[in-house]
Design a protein around this motif. Sequence first.
Motif, short mmCIF file in Angstrom:
data_model
loop_
_atom_site.label_atom_id
_atom_site.label_comp_id
_atom_site.label_asym_id
_atom_site.label_seq_id
_atom_site.Cartn_x
_atom_site.Cartn_y
_atom_site.Cartn_z
N GLY A 69 -2.99 -56.33 8.99
CA GLY A 69 -2.87 -57.50 8.12
C GLY A 69 -2.42 -58.77 8.80
N ASP A 70 -1.62 -58.65 9.87
CA ASP A 70 -1.10 -59.84 10.54
C ASP A 70 -1.96 -60.30 11.69
N HIS A 71 -3.11 -59.65 11.93
CA HIS A 71 -3.96 -60.01 13.05
C HIS A 71 -5.16 -60.84 12.60
N GLU A 72 -5.68 -61.66 13.54
CA GLU A 72 -6.84 -62.50 13.24
C GLU A 72 -8.09 -61.93 13.87
N LEU A 73 -9.19 -62.06 13.17
CA LEU A 73 -10.47 -61.61 13.68
C LEU A 73 -10.91 -62.50 14.84
N HIS A 74 -11.40 -61.89 15.91
CA HIS A 74 -11.99 -62.61 17.04
C HIS A 74 -13.50 -62.60 16.82
N GLU A 75 -14.05 -63.72 16.39
CA GLU A 75 -15.44 -63.73 15.95
C GLU A 75 -16.43 -63.46 17.07
N ILE A 76 -16.11 -63.90 18.29
CA ILE A 76 -17.02 -63.65 19.41
C ILE A 76 -17.04 -62.15 19.74
N LYS A 77 -15.88 -61.53 19.77
CA LYS A 77 -15.84 -60.09 20.00
C LYS A 77 -16.60 -59.36 18.89
N ALA A 78 -16.34 -59.75 17.64
CA ALA A 78 -16.96 -59.07 16.51
C ALA A 78 -18.48 -59.21 16.54
N ALA A 79 -18.96 -60.38 16.95
CA ALA A 79 -20.41 -60.62 17.01
C ALA A 79 -21.08 -59.73 18.05
N GLY A 80 -20.31 -59.20 19.00
CA GLY A 80 -20.88 -58.35 20.03
C GLY A 80 -20.86 -56.87 19.68
N LEU A 81 -20.34 -56.52 18.50
CA LEU A 81 -20.32 -55.11 18.09
C LEU A 81 -21.73 -54.62 17.76
N PRO A 82 -22.02 -53.33 17.99
CA PRO A 82 -23.35 -52.79 17.67
C PRO A 82 -23.72 -53.02 16.22
N ASN A 83 -24.94 -53.51 16.01
CA ASN A 83 -25.55 -53.71 14.69
C ASN A 83 -24.95 -54.87 13.88
N VAL A 84 -23.98 -55.60 14.46
CA VAL A 84 -23.45 -56.78 13.78
C VAL A 84 -24.31 -57.98 14.18
N LEU A 85 -24.69 -58.78 13.19
CA LEU A 85 -25.52 -59.94 13.47
C LEU A 85 -24.74 -61.00 14.25
N SER A 86 -25.42 -61.64 15.19
CA SER A 86 -24.84 -62.74 15.96
C SER A 86 -25.73 -63.97 15.78
N PRO A 87 -25.15 -65.15 15.46
CA PRO A 87 -23.73 -65.41 15.28
C PRO A 87 -23.16 -64.70 14.05
N LEU A 88 -21.87 -64.42 14.13
CA LEU A 88 -21.20 -63.67 13.07
C LEU A 88 -21.32 -64.42 11.75
N THR A 89 -21.70 -63.67 10.71
CA THR A 89 -21.87 -64.26 9.37
C THR A 89 -21.15 -63.40 8.35
N PHE A 90 -20.25 -63.99 7.60
CA PHE A 90 -19.54 -63.25 6.56
C PHE A 90 -20.45 -63.06 5.35
N THR A 91 -20.36 -61.88 4.75
CA THR A 91 -21.19 -61.55 3.61
C THR A 91 -20.73 -62.32 2.38
N LYS A 92 -21.66 -62.84 1.61
CA LYS A 92 -21.32 -63.58 0.39
C LYS A 92 -20.62 -62.65 -0.60
N GLU A 93 -19.73 -63.25 -1.39
CA GLU A 93 -18.92 -62.44 -2.31
C GLU A 93 -19.80 -61.70 -3.31
N SER A 94 -20.90 -62.31 -3.74
CA SER A 94 -21.78 -61.63 -4.69
C SER A 94 -22.39 -60.38 -4.07
N GLU A 95 -22.72 -60.44 -2.79
CA GLU A 95 -23.27 -59.27 -2.11
C GLU A 95 -22.20 -58.22 -1.89
#
Length: 567
Positions: free
Chosen positions: A295-321
């Motif tokens: 809970g106290d940590h921040e997401l590193h978007e560049i690292k996250a964008a490099g994860l398998p099957n994650v779209l790059s550039p990193l895009t957060f899913t819309k709340e409706s989805e």
Amino acid sequence: MKFSTSFIPTLRDVPTNAEVASHILLLRGGFIRQLGSGLYTWLPLGVRVLQKVERIVREELNKKDAQEVLMPFVQPGELWKESQRWEIMGLDLLRMQDRHENDYCLSPTHEEVITDLFRKNVKSYRQLPCNLYQIATKFRDEIRPRFGVLRSREFIMKDGYSFHLDEDSLHKTYIAMHEAYSAILTRLALDFRSVEAHGGVIGDEENREFHVLADTGEDAIAYSEASSYAANLEKAEAVATGEAASASETLTKISTPNVRTIKGLVECLDVPIEQTVKTLIVQGRDSPIGLVLRGDHELHEIKAAGLPNVLSPLTFTKESEVRHHIGCNVGSIGPVQLQIPYYVDRSAAVLSDFVCGANEDDFHLTGVNWNRDESLRSSAIQDFRKVVEGDQAPDGSGPLSILRGIEVGHIFKLGKKYSHSMNATVLDEHGESVNVLMGCYGLGITRLTAAVIEQKHDEVGPLWPLEIAPAQVHLVALNVPRSSAVASVANQVYEQLTTQGIEVLYDDRDERPGVKFADADLIGIPHRITIGERGLSQDLIEYQCRREAKLELPLDQIVPSVLRDLG
């Protein structure tokens, strides 16, 4: 150099659009003037500083057998299309057409041009390695130029490129350039760090950035005081300590009405934030993907964008989805029975008896445990958070500290990225055609000049290192028109110093003493000699080195003292 015949338009007031020390002091000291957004004219004093920085750069590079060239500022678009970067560079690349509708661009860098030069002129492995550099103008169409010449659109940069037959040769030059850059920054008396970094659009192989440490730096640097480990925050590896303990609490579902944030959860349940986890939902190639962090940590978007099957550039899913796939709002998501793929950050993976969303609005779970709860599906553990002060260094040397830094240089191993796409080859010892390996080495000249001020200034002006100061000595003569004795002695001292090859800025103007002293502070020349009637009446001259204590020396000792201090 006499002040009365020099173009040095100093400013009394702080410019309204200047925010950082280097921007303010370069403007006030008469070193630069702004032409337009991100565009600056360098005035005589500023040019002297730039030329001295360039001299140091050339001296250190030439020691490493690098050779200087000068390439065009305007580049054919066809080369950028060949390297497949015409579109990748995006809006930073300023494109244009000539009268024949041929595409061109203003140079932001020269990988394409140097590769074209190489492939047309080097044919045999016997001509390798080849290490070329230039000091030239660049243009990048920054969306928001700021901080004066620290982030301008047009700037002067040293960019170098090397060509090699094998990895061993490339590595030797890469290390040589690291040594050269370290020597350059050391000669400028700068506190700096060489750090692991991301290559960006230049190249994604091994690379390091050089940062001048300063509170106004745009980049954060994580480093270990007990070792040589240092990394840009974008690259720094976050290490988790310990292992998940056995469960000591029962998994419990608790009502948490209107709790949508970690802060609200901590206040509602009175739990330590370190015992909470949050689940962020981002777009994946086939479905949304969950990212579980403490809970106290921040997401590193560049690292996250490099994860398998994650779209790059990193895009957060819309709340409706999110609601469609998970059945609840964003603030209530957790990994328990989560019906989409998810990754768990290392630090979250070692928690036990933690609190998370229940995947149902207005409910959370307490006492969650990775090792016990079968409802937690097997998931991949990855590093995708930002490091924080006190994290353990990846090399095991101890806790990390975080400083701000100004990136002034970047060295890359490019591999065959450009030689393959642009067919840059040589014949090897067996007569076979092979793509060469390349290295790239950039150093910002104008940015480095500003970074010096960011690290070396006081409340009144810059504190230039002697090697790049606009002059070595600032000679201030007071009340010159009304004292023939002052004028005579000042001229004598000026002549003696310049005859010895010392660079002197001689303030011979008919101005009040306060104006002259204020200008001397704004210009920041390391050594100052002040000649006035009161001192001369006792055969004394005032001498000050680097704004330290002022000394009163006999006239016949002033020149020898300065020469001794200048070494």
